[in-house]
Enzyme design. Structure first.
Site, PDB file in Angstrom:
ATOM      1  N   ASN A  67       0.864  -1.179   0.000  1.00 59.17           N
ATOM      2  CA  ASN A  67       0.000   0.000   0.000  1.00 59.17           C
ATOM      3  C   ASN A  67       0.904   1.234   0.000  1.00 59.17           C
ATOM      4  O   ASN A  67       1.480   1.590   1.020  1.00 59.17           O
ATOM      5  CB  ASN A  67      -0.877  -0.040   1.269  1.00 59.17           C
ATOM      6  CG  ASN A  67      -1.715   1.210   1.437  1.00 59.17           C
ATOM      7  OD1 ASN A  67      -1.812   2.043   0.537  1.00 59.17           O
ATOM      8  ND2 ASN A  67      -2.326   1.346   2.610  1.00 59.17           N
ATOM      9  N   LYS A  93       0.148   4.272  -0.321  1.00 60.05           N
ATOM     10  CA  LYS A  93      -0.475   5.485   0.241  1.00 60.05           C
ATOM     11  C   LYS A  93      -0.186   6.678  -0.683  1.00 60.05           C
ATOM     12  O   LYS A  93      -0.070   6.490  -1.888  1.00 60.05           O
ATOM     13  CB  LYS A  93      -0.002   5.703   1.679  1.00 60.05           C
ATOM     14  CG  LYS A  93      -0.174   4.428   2.526  1.00 60.05           C
ATOM     15  CD  LYS A  93      -0.005   4.627   3.992  1.00 60.05           C
ATOM     16  CE  LYS A  93      -0.209   3.289   4.697  1.00 60.05           C
ATOM     17  NZ  LYS A  93      -0.112   3.383   6.149  1.00 60.05           N
ATOM     18  N   HIS A 108      -9.447   1.207   4.904  1.00 58.03           N
ATOM     19  CA  HIS A 108      -8.193   1.421   5.624  1.00 58.03           C
ATOM     20  C   HIS A 108      -8.430   2.385   6.785  1.00 58.03           C
ATOM     21  O   HIS A 108      -9.235   3.313   6.670  1.00 58.03           O
ATOM     22  CB  HIS A 108      -7.138   1.986   4.664  1.00 58.03           C
ATOM     23  CG  HIS A 108      -5.768   1.976   5.271  1.00 58.03           C
ATOM     24  ND1 HIS A 108      -5.349   2.951   6.138  1.00 58.03           N
ATOM     25  CD2 HIS A 108      -4.746   1.089   5.152  1.00 58.03           C
ATOM     26  CE1 HIS A 108      -4.118   2.662   6.530  1.00 58.03           C
ATOM     27  NE2 HIS A 108      -3.728   1.544   5.946  1.00 58.03           N
ATOM     28  N   GLU A 127      -6.815   4.822   7.841  1.00 64.16           N
ATOM     29  CA  GLU A 127      -6.596   6.240   7.497  1.00 64.16           C
ATOM     30  C   GLU A 127      -7.838   6.809   6.806  1.00 64.16           C
ATOM     31  O   GLU A 127      -8.196   7.966   7.006  1.00 64.16           O
ATOM     32  CB  GLU A 127      -5.347   6.378   6.612  1.00 64.16           C
ATOM     33  CG  GLU A 127      -4.077   6.166   7.435  1.00 64.16           C
ATOM     34  CD  GLU A 127      -2.910   5.578   6.677  1.00 64.16           C
ATOM     35  OE1 GLU A 127      -2.897   5.617   5.431  1.00 64.16           O
ATOM     36  OE2 GLU A 127      -1.989   5.065   7.350  1.00 64.16           O
ATOM     37  N   GLU A 159      -5.389  -4.834  10.613  1.00 62.14           N
ATOM     38  CA  GLU A 159      -4.367  -3.816  10.831  1.00 62.14           C
ATOM     39  C   GLU A 159      -4.635  -3.069  12.126  1.00 62.14           C
ATOM     40  O   GLU A 159      -5.455  -2.141  12.153  1.00 62.14           O
ATOM     41  CB  GLU A 159      -4.371  -2.817   9.672  1.00 62.14           C
ATOM     42  CG  GLU A 159      -4.092  -3.443   8.324  1.00 62.14           C
ATOM     43  CD  GLU A 159      -3.478  -2.428   7.358  1.00 62.14           C
ATOM     44  OE1 GLU A 159      -2.412  -2.711   6.824  1.00 62.14           O
ATOM     45  OE2 GLU A 159      -4.065  -1.342   7.181  1.00 62.14           O
ATOM     46  N   GLY A 207       2.496   2.447  10.797  1.00 63.88           N
ATOM     47  CA  GLY A 207       3.439   3.559  10.646  1.00 63.88           C
ATOM     48  C   GLY A 207       4.114   3.970  11.943  1.00 63.88           C
ATOM     49  O   GLY A 207       4.752   5.009  12.006  1.00 63.88           O
ATOM     50  N   SER A 220       3.473  -1.910  10.442  1.00 63.25           N
ATOM     51  CA  SER A 220       4.924  -1.965  10.649  1.00 63.25           C
ATOM     52  C   SER A 220       5.521  -3.346  10.349  1.00 63.25           C
ATOM     53  O   SER A 220       6.455  -3.787  11.023  1.00 63.25           O
ATOM     54  CB  SER A 220       5.293  -1.504  12.057  1.00 63.25           C
ATOM     55  OG  SER A 220       4.889  -0.158  12.243  1.00 63.25           O
ATOM     56  N   GLY A 275       4.895   1.416   4.678  1.00 62.84           N
ATOM     57  CA  GLY A 275       6.232   1.997   4.528  1.00 62.84           C
ATOM     58  C   GLY A 275       7.239   1.094   3.813  1.00 62.84           C
ATOM     59  O   GLY A 275       7.924   1.540   2.881  1.00 62.84           O
TER      60      GLY A 275
END
Ligand code: PGA
Length: 250
Positions: free
Chosen positions: A9, A11, A95, A97, A167, A173, A213, A235
């Protein structure tokens, strides 16, 4: 048996040319990956160009979101049909976010799941608790509620195309990862919940990905757990070597 999947992902990262560079690096390095479905989810402006590079490459292409309407006056939105026509075959939905910054509810996510399935896109549907809920030991309850809300009215036939990503929001993150035991415990709970709604065959065939992570140094431990079928990687998916190393951690 169910598929092992590692999905990246991206982002809101990478310009057009940087994104194409990363796609090409992933394609080049992916020859070492065996029996794992790789999926990349670049920003939607890159979807169509990425699709050209990924043709015949056995790497899936995902959107990061889609609209909860099929078309019309929804400025700034991208529909499931548009993503499909641009070459995507998966879409990440729900998600944390999107839930936190764009007020997505389980009901809206359900509308999006429906539209994805109607357009032959496989949804990668996210669930997971925030830190406070984990500290209050409410994570099972929260995840069960999200699953109930997101899949209400989705038939067993439709659900066969769903992928779930657990998640924990406190791990996204932050550098904090759920322990393999924490991940296994809740993945098993998710599978059990799906089994109660859709039966054991569908539950056993469901890929449940861990996200938060996840990186080359912890992927192996997580992926050895029987109900962890892969990862949704943020990430670490922006670096082709790390992304491929995670996929080679099974
Ligand atoms: P992270 O993100 O790997 O950067 O923690 C995971 C995700 O949000 O999908």
């Amino acid at each position: 048996m169910r598929k092992q999947i590692v999905a990246g992902n991206w982002k809101m990262n990478k310009t057009f040319s940087e994104g194409i560079d990363l796609i090409n690096q992933i394609i080049e390095k992916s020859s070492s990956v065996k029996d794992v479905q790789l999926i990349v989810a670049p920003p939607s402006i890159l979807t169509n160009e990425a699709a050209k590079y990924l043709e015949n490459k056995n790497i899936g292409l995902a959107g990061q979101n889609c609209a909860n309407h099929s078309q019309g006056a929804y400025t700034g939105e991208v529909s499931a049909a548009m993503l499909k026509s641009a070459g995507a075959n998966y879409v990440i939905l729900g998600h944390s976010e999107r839930r936190a910054f764009y007020h997505e509810t389980d009901e809206k996510i359900r509308e999006k799941i429906k539209l994805c399935l109607e357009n032959n896109l496989r949804p990668i549907v996210c669930c997971g608790e925030v830190l406070k809920e984990r500290e209050n030991n409410e994570h099972f309850e929260i995840v069960a509620k999200q699953i109930k809300g997101m899949f209400e009215g989705i038939s067993a036939e439709e659900f066969k195309n769903v992928i779930i990503a657990y998640e924990p929001v406190w791990a996204i993150g932050t550098g904090k990862t759920a322990t393999p035991e924490q991940a296994q415990e809740i993945h098993q709970f998710i599978r059990e919940t799906i089994k109660n709604s859709y039966g054991s065959e569908i539950a056993n065939n469901l890929s449940i990905l861990y996200g938060g992570s996840c990186k080359p140094s912890n992927a192996k431990e997580l992926f050895t757990k029987p109900d962890v079928d892969g990862g949704l990687i943020g990430g670490a998916s922006l670096n082709a070597d790390d992304f491929i190393a995670i996929a080679n951690s099974f």
